[in-house]
Design a protein around this motif. Structure first.
Motif, PDB file in Angstrom:
ATOM      1  N   LEU A   6       0.862  -1.179   0.000  1.00  0.00           N
ATOM      2  CA  LEU A   6       0.000   0.000   0.000  1.00  0.00           C
ATOM      3  C   LEU A   6       0.897   1.227   0.000  1.00  0.00           C
ATOM      4  O   LEU A   6       1.723   1.406   0.905  1.00  0.00           O
ATOM      5  CB  LEU A   6      -0.912   0.010   1.224  1.00  0.00           C
ATOM      6  CG  LEU A   6      -1.813   1.242   1.390  1.00  0.00           C
ATOM      7  CD1 LEU A   6      -2.734   1.421   0.187  1.00  0.00           C
ATOM      8  CD2 LEU A   6      -2.619   1.148   2.680  1.00  0.00           C
TER       9      LEU A   6
ATOM     10  N   GLN B 110      -2.007  -4.963   8.076  1.00  0.00           N
ATOM     11  CA  GLN B 110      -2.499  -5.692   6.906  1.00  0.00           C
ATOM     12  C   GLN B 110      -1.656  -5.491   5.656  1.00  0.00           C
ATOM     13  O   GLN B 110      -1.724  -6.319   4.745  1.00  0.00           O
ATOM     14  CB  GLN B 110      -3.940  -5.257   6.583  1.00  0.00           C
ATOM     15  CG  GLN B 110      -4.961  -5.540   7.655  1.00  0.00           C
ATOM     16  CD  GLN B 110      -6.357  -5.184   7.187  1.00  0.00           C
ATOM     17  OE1 GLN B 110      -6.833  -5.665   6.157  1.00  0.00           O
ATOM     18  NE2 GLN B 110      -7.018  -4.311   7.929  1.00  0.00           N
ATOM     19  N   TRP B 111      -0.891  -4.401   5.596  1.00  0.00           N
ATOM     20  CA  TRP B 111      -0.184  -4.061   4.365  1.00  0.00           C
ATOM     21  C   TRP B 111       1.290  -3.771   4.619  1.00  0.00           C
ATOM     22  O   TRP B 111       1.683  -3.408   5.737  1.00  0.00           O
ATOM     23  CB  TRP B 111      -0.821  -2.841   3.694  1.00  0.00           C
ATOM     24  CG  TRP B 111      -2.220  -3.082   3.242  1.00  0.00           C
ATOM     25  CD1 TRP B 111      -2.617  -3.720   2.095  1.00  0.00           C
ATOM     26  CD2 TRP B 111      -3.428  -2.715   3.919  1.00  0.00           C
ATOM     27  NE1 TRP B 111      -3.983  -3.757   2.019  1.00  0.00           N
ATOM     28  CE2 TRP B 111      -4.519  -3.143   3.127  1.00  0.00           C
ATOM     29  CE3 TRP B 111      -3.712  -2.051   5.118  1.00  0.00           C
ATOM     30  CZ2 TRP B 111      -5.840  -2.955   3.481  1.00  0.00           C
ATOM     31  CZ3 TRP B 111      -5.030  -1.848   5.482  1.00  0.00           C
ATOM     32  CH2 TRP B 111      -6.078  -2.307   4.664  1.00  0.00           C
TER      33      TRP B 111
ATOM     34  N   TRP C 204     -10.425  -4.031  -3.003  1.00  0.00           N
ATOM     35  CA  TRP C 204      -9.107  -4.361  -3.573  1.00  0.00           C
ATOM     36  C   TRP C 204      -9.354  -5.158  -4.838  1.00  0.00           C
ATOM     37  O   TRP C 204      -9.687  -6.329  -4.802  1.00  0.00           O
ATOM     38  CB  TRP C 204      -8.286  -5.154  -2.562  1.00  0.00           C
ATOM     39  CG  TRP C 204      -6.834  -5.248  -2.902  1.00  0.00           C
ATOM     40  CD1 TRP C 204      -6.246  -6.172  -3.710  1.00  0.00           C
ATOM     41  CD2 TRP C 204      -5.781  -4.406  -2.423  1.00  0.00           C
ATOM     42  NE1 TRP C 204      -4.889  -5.954  -3.770  1.00  0.00           N
ATOM     43  CE2 TRP C 204      -4.568  -4.880  -3.001  1.00  0.00           C
ATOM     44  CE3 TRP C 204      -5.731  -3.292  -1.587  1.00  0.00           C
ATOM     45  CZ2 TRP C 204      -3.339  -4.287  -2.740  1.00  0.00           C
ATOM     46  CZ3 TRP C 204      -4.514  -2.701  -1.338  1.00  0.00           C
ATOM     47  CH2 TRP C 204      -3.328  -3.182  -1.901  1.00  0.00           C
TER      48      TRP C 204
END
Length: 432
Positions: free
Chosen positions: A22, A45-46, A259
Motif C-alpha cells: 500500500l 495488513q499491508w 481491492w
C-alpha cells in the motif's frame, strides 16, 4: 531508506514483507512523516511504502516539472524493488499522482484513495505566481502561511508543536523542487479523463478544506464511475494529520473491501468479485449532489477554421502570460479584431515562441529589450510578469533594462524601470 538516482524517488518500507503493498503519497511541501499516525494500523495488513517528493525531506533535489514525471519516477522506483501491483492513497499532489496512475497504468493499481485532491488544482496562474514568490523571497513566506492552508484555526492554536513542525517542513524543502512541483500542479488537468478511472476509489476530504474542499471532492465522485465520498468533519487540507484516527479508519475499511483483482494481460480483462463491494460509510453523511448539478468543463473556444498552430500557440500564450491575461484579451475579441488575435496566437506564440532554438528565459530577455526600444509600456507590464513566470529574477530583469538603457536610450529605460518596479513589487510581495 534508499539511495536515490535522479530517475527514482526516496522511499521507505514499513510492515511485513509478505503483505500486499500500500503506497502513501505526500502533499506538496510535506514529507512522508505526514502519514506517521496512519502507519501503525495500516501495517497490520499491508506493507506500507512511503516516498518523498524531490527536494522534500532531504531527498535529492532533482526537480520534476509534471505529475507524469513524478508518476514515472515512482514506477521506476517500484520496478527496481520488484513491486508490480499495489493500492495507492495520495494527498493533494500525491492524489494527482494517484489519478495519473489510474489513467495511465491501471493494470498496476488494485485500489485508490484520493485525499484533499482535485482533477484541477485552482488555476495555473495561482501556482505560477507562487513560484515567482519562492524564486524571489525563498520559501519562508510559504512556510509561514502553511498552517493557515493546512489546518483549521482551532487545531493550529491547540497544537503548536505540529504547527511549527509544518512550518519547518516547508522551510527545509529545496526551493527549485518546490517551484517545479508548483509547475506540475499548474499544468495538471484531468477533468475530461475522470470517466476512464476504472479502479475502486475513495474520495476523502476535510469539511473545512479551503484549498481543495468538498466541491472538488464531489467533482471527482461525479466523474469517477466507482467512487465513494467521505467527508471528515472539523478538518482542513492536511486531514491525515489533523484527524488521523478518522482517516486511518476510512483507509482500512476502503482497502480491506475494495481491492480489485489482478489485471489479466492475456484477456485484457479484470476478474470482478461475485459480490458487490459495500459502500464505505462517510464520517459525516455528505449531501448527495446530482451529477447534473456539476457543470462539465467547458472547452476553450477556438476561432472557426483556425490554423494548425493555433492550439499550440494558445497553450504557450497561456503558460507565458497567464490565464487571466489571455482570457481578458480573448473576451474582448470581436469580428473586427478576431483575425488579428488568431494571427498573434498562431505566429507569435504557436511558431516563434514555440521554437526550440531559445529557452523561454532568453525569449523574455529579447522581448523586454524590444518593448523598451519601441516604447510599448503597456505590453512591457505584462511581459515583465511573463519574465518572472519564465524564471527570470528581479535582479536579472534589472540587468536587462540596464543593458537596454545603453542601446535604447535613458528616457526609454527610465519609463521602463517605472513600469517594471511596480510590476515586480506586485508580483513578488507575499500574500498574507
Amino acid at each position: 531508506m534508499s539511495e536515490t538516482p535522479p530517475n527514482t524517488l526516496q522511499y521507505r518500507f514499513d510492515g511485513p514483507e509478505e503483505a500486499p503493498v500500500l503506497i502513501l503519497g505526500p502533499s506538496l511541501g510535506t514529507t512522508w512523516h505526514m502519514w506517521d499516525r496512519q502507519v501503525p494500523e495500516l501495517t497490520k495488513q499491508w506493507r506500507v511504502f512511503r516516498f518523498d517528493l524531490p527536494g522534500h525531506g532531504g531527498a535529492p533535489a532533482h526537480p520534476a516539472g509534471s505529475v507524469a514525471d513524478l508518476t514515472t519516477r515512482l514506477l521506476a522506483t517500484l520496478e527496481g524493488l520488484g513491486v508490480q501491483r499495489f493500492g495507492y492513497a495520495g494527498c493533494a499532489l500525491g492524489g494527482a499522482v494517484g489519478i495519473e496512475l489510474a489513467l495511465r497504468h491501471p493494470e498496476r493499481l488494485a485500489s485508490l484513495a484520493l485525499i484533499a485532491a482535485s482533477p484541477r488544482f485552482g488555476t495555473a496562474d495561482e501556482f505560477r505566481r507562487r513560484g515567482v514568490i519562492v524564486r524571489t523571497n525563498g520559501l519562508d513566506p510559504i512556510a509561514r502561511s502553511a498552517p493557515e492552508r493546512w489546518f483549521t484555526g482551532g487545531f493550529a492554536a491547540a497544537q503548536p508543536a505540529i504547527t511549527e513542525w509544518a512550518v519547518q517542513m516547508v522551510r527545509t524543502t529545496d526551493p527549485g523542487c518546490y517551484i517545479a512541483a508548483c509547475e506540475a500542479l499548474a499544468s495538471f488537468d484531468v477533468r475530461a479523463g475522470l470517466g476512464s478511472v476504472g479502479v475502486p476509489t475513495l474520495v476523502l476530504v476535510g469539511s473545512e478544506d479551503q484549498v481543495t474542499g468538498p466541491a472538488e471532492a464531489r467533482t471527482l465522485v461525479a466523474g469517477i464511475p466507482d467512487a465513494r465520498l467521505a467527508v471528515v468533519p472539523g478538518a482542513s487540507h492536511l486531514v491525515p494529520v489533523e484527524q488521523p484516527a478518522a482517516v486511518t479508519d476510512l483507509l482500512v475499511r476502503h482497502f480491506s473491501t475494495a481491492w480489485q483483482p489482478g489485471f489479466d494481460t492475456a484477456t485484457g480483462h479484470v476478474a470482478l468479485p461475485a459480490a458487490a463491494v459495500k459502500p464505505v460509510p462517510a464520517v459525516a453523511a455528505p449531501q448527495q449532489v446530482p451529477v447534473a448539478e456539476i457543470a462539465p468543463p467547458v472547452a476553450p473556444q477556438r476561432p472557426q477554421g483556425g490554423p494548425d498552430a493555433y492550439d499550440a500557440g494558445l497553450k504557450v500564450r497561456r503558460e507565458v502570460l497567464g490565464d487571466a491575461h489571455v482570457d481578458g484579451v480573448l473576451a474582448g475579441t470581436d469580428d473586427f479584431s478576431g483575425d488579428f488575435q488568431e494571427l498573434v496566437t498562431r505566429y507569435a506564440w504557436g511558431e516563434v515562441w514555440n521554437r526550440p532554438g531559445l529557452d523561454r528565459r532568453t525569449r523574455s530577455c529579447v522581448t523586454l529589450t524590444a518593448l523598451v526600444a519601441g516604447g510599448h509600456l503597456e505590453e512591457l507590464a505584462f511581459h515583465i510578469r511573463a519574465a518572472l513566470r519564465n524564471g527570470l529574477t528581479p535582479d536579472e530583469i534589472k540587468e536587462v533594462l540596464l543593458q537596454a538603457a545603453v542601446y535604447c536610450g535613458i528616457p526609454a529605460a527610465n519609463s521602463a524601470f517605472r513600469v517594471a518596479q511596480q510590476v515586480v513589487r506586485e508580483e513578488t510581495t507575499p500574500q498574507e
